[in-house]
Structures are given as C-alpha cells and as structure tokens.
Design an enzyme around this catalytic site. Structure first.
Site, PDB file in Angstrom:
ATOM      1  CB  CYS A 114      -1.006  -0.045   1.145  1.00 20.29           C
ATOM      2  SG  CYS A 114      -2.406   1.031   0.846  1.00 20.29           S
ATOM      3  CB  ILE A 123      -7.002   0.532   3.896  1.00 23.04           C
ATOM      4  CG1 ILE A 123      -7.485  -0.788   4.498  1.00 23.04           C
ATOM      5  CG2 ILE A 123      -7.402   1.722   4.774  1.00 23.04           C
ATOM      6  CD1 ILE A 123      -6.746  -1.199   5.763  1.00 23.04           C
ATOM      7  NE  ARG A 124      -7.477   8.059   2.306  1.00 24.74           N
ATOM      8  CZ  ARG A 124      -8.181   8.829   1.475  1.00 24.74           C
ATOM      9  NH1 ARG A 124      -9.458   8.587   1.256  1.00 24.74           N
ATOM     10  NH2 ARG A 124      -7.632   9.854   0.865  1.00 24.74           N
ATOM     11  CG  HIS A 132      -3.191  -3.151   3.941  1.00 22.67           C
ATOM     12  ND1 HIS A 132      -2.200  -2.454   4.588  1.00 22.67           N
ATOM     13  CD2 HIS A 132      -3.882  -2.239   3.246  1.00 22.67           C
ATOM     14  CE1 HIS A 132      -2.301  -1.168   4.307  1.00 22.67           C
ATOM     15  NE2 HIS A 132      -3.310  -1.009   3.482  1.00 22.67           N
ATOM     16  CD  GLU A 172      -0.335  -5.362   6.045  1.00 22.29           C
ATOM     17  OE1 GLU A 172      -0.187  -6.030   5.006  1.00 22.29           O
ATOM     18  OE2 GLU A 172      -0.650  -4.158   6.051  1.00 22.29           O
TER      19      GLU A 172
HETATM   20  N1  GLN Z   1      -3.391   6.452   0.862  1.00 21.07           N
HETATM   21  C1  GLN Z   1      -2.181   6.117   1.571  1.00 21.07           C
HETATM   22  C2  GLN Z   1      -0.975   6.860   1.020  1.00 21.07           C
HETATM   23  O1  GLN Z   1      -1.070   7.694   0.192  1.00 21.07           O
HETATM   24  C3  GLN Z   1      -1.910   4.638   1.566  1.00 21.07           C
HETATM   25  C4  GLN Z   1      -2.933   3.917   2.373  1.00 21.07           C
HETATM   26  C5  GLN Z   1      -2.438   2.673   3.035  1.00 21.07           C
HETATM   27  O2  GLN Z   1      -1.247   2.407   3.124  1.00 21.07           O
HETATM   28  N2  GLN Z   1      -3.368   1.923   3.581  1.00 21.07           N
HETATM   29  O3  GLN Z   1       0.101   6.599   1.441  1.00 21.07           O
END
Ligand code: GLN
Length: 196
Positions: free
Chosen positions: A82, A138-139, A176, A178
């Site tokens: 991520c 997640i985002r 993710h 993990e």
């Molecule tokens: N949106 C986050 C970023 O720009 C990453 C999100 C995440 O690691 N869950 O770093």
C-alpha cells in the site's frame, strides 16, 4: 541462505506489528528498523502500509531516505504494501506537492486511486499463480502502468487494475496481506529473499 533470513520492517509509521507477525509466521527473523545501523543489518526490508507522505517526511527527518534509496538500488529485496508500494514507485500520480519516493520499480502508481470510488473494500484475487486470496484495500493505490521488466502478479476489480507487481528483488502490493492472517504473500517474499 539456509538459516532464517533477517527481514526488517521500516518502523517510522504504519502497521509494523502486523508485518512482523506475518514475517515470523513465514519463517523469517523479523525486526523493526528505525535507524541506519538497523537498516544495514537486515537482509531484506518491508515497507508497511500507512501514509506515504508521512513515511517520506519521517524518512527524511530520520536521515533514512538516502540510505534506503541506496540499499534498494543495490538490490536489497524489498516488499512494499500500500503506502509501501507508493514508496517503491519510480513515478506517482496524485501525490502531494514535492512528494518523493524511494523508487526502484519501473511503474506509475496512482495514490488513493480506489479511494475516490470507495475508501476500503475487500476483493478476491489470484496472486502470483498461488491461488485466490482475500485482499484488503484501504485508501489503496493502483498501478497505472508498468515498464517491460515488471511482472504483474495480481489484478483486482473494480476495473481489473494491477495491484501486485514484482521487478527483480522488489515486490509491491496495493493491498494489506498482513491484516488477513493469510501468509502467502509474505511467504512468497521470504522465498524471494532466500533465492536472491
Ligand atoms: N493512501 C495512503 C498513502 O497515500 C496509503 C494507504 C495505506 O497504506 N493503507 O500513502
């Protein structure tokens, strides 16, 4: 490499503990890395999920940005999840003004890409020919495009986007692993470390 490899988890920010647990369950000796001396002592490194802008600024403040770049450049196996994927991208879209990465993977990564449609979601996807796994986003970023030397290891709906890639000793996922208790991605990375 016969004994367990020592794999660091960059511990400036993000979900460090979860990666330490998943690496330990995958046969590695996992340690937190906050300083250059700790970085020099590991065989490989995980860049955790979190917030790439914060990770970049803290790496600069802790004088780790250049040492990290040097080790990645010199071929240290590194896995970014991520925000960690963003850190390994040669080019990013949607970053904040002046945002820097470590680079290493010849790809364009779009930050907060899925986030515009939906903040967090799960998808089932094929990872590196190892069967389907449940992936938590997640985002999350997605990979907009890759160079010829980058192997695509996974894609996800919506949009059949590239969400897992490898270039030589560097591995990155938008999701993710993990967080799910499924250690196949970490095991894949530990195998990479043993082979390289
Ligand atoms: N949106 C986050 C970023 O720009 C990453 C999100 C995440 O690691 N869950 O770093």
């Amino acid at each position: 490499m016969t004994s367990a490899p020592t794999i660091g988890v960059l511990a400036l920010q993000g979900d460090v503990r979860e990666h330490v647990r998943a690496l330990s369950a995958s046969g590695a000796r996992a340690v937190a890395v906050r300083r250059q001396a700790e970085l020099e002592a590991v065989d490989a490194l995980v860049l955790p999920g979190g917030e790439s802008t914060t990770m970049w600024k803290l790496a600069e403040a802790f004088e780790l940005l250049e040492p990290l770049r040097m080790r990645v450049k010199s071929g240290m196996p590194t896995y970014g999840s991520c925000a960690g994927m963003i850190m390994l991208a040669d080019r990013i879209e949607g970053g904040v003004e002046g945002q820097q990465t470590l680079g290493g993977i010849d790809m364009v990564v779009r930050r907060n890409a899925f986030g515009r449609q939906v903040d967090s979601f799960e998808a089932s996807l094929d990872f590196a020919g190892r069967g389907r796994l449940r992936a938590v986003f997640i985002r999350a970023p997605w990979v907009e495009s890759v160079g010829a030397d980058v192997e695509v290891l996974g894609r996800a709906e919506p949009g059949d986007r590239i969400v897992a890639v490898r270039q030589g000793p560097l591995l990155a996922t938008s999701f993710h692993p993990e967080l799910t208790g499924d250690t196949r991605v970490h095991s894949y990375f530990v195998e990479m470390v043993r082979e390289l």
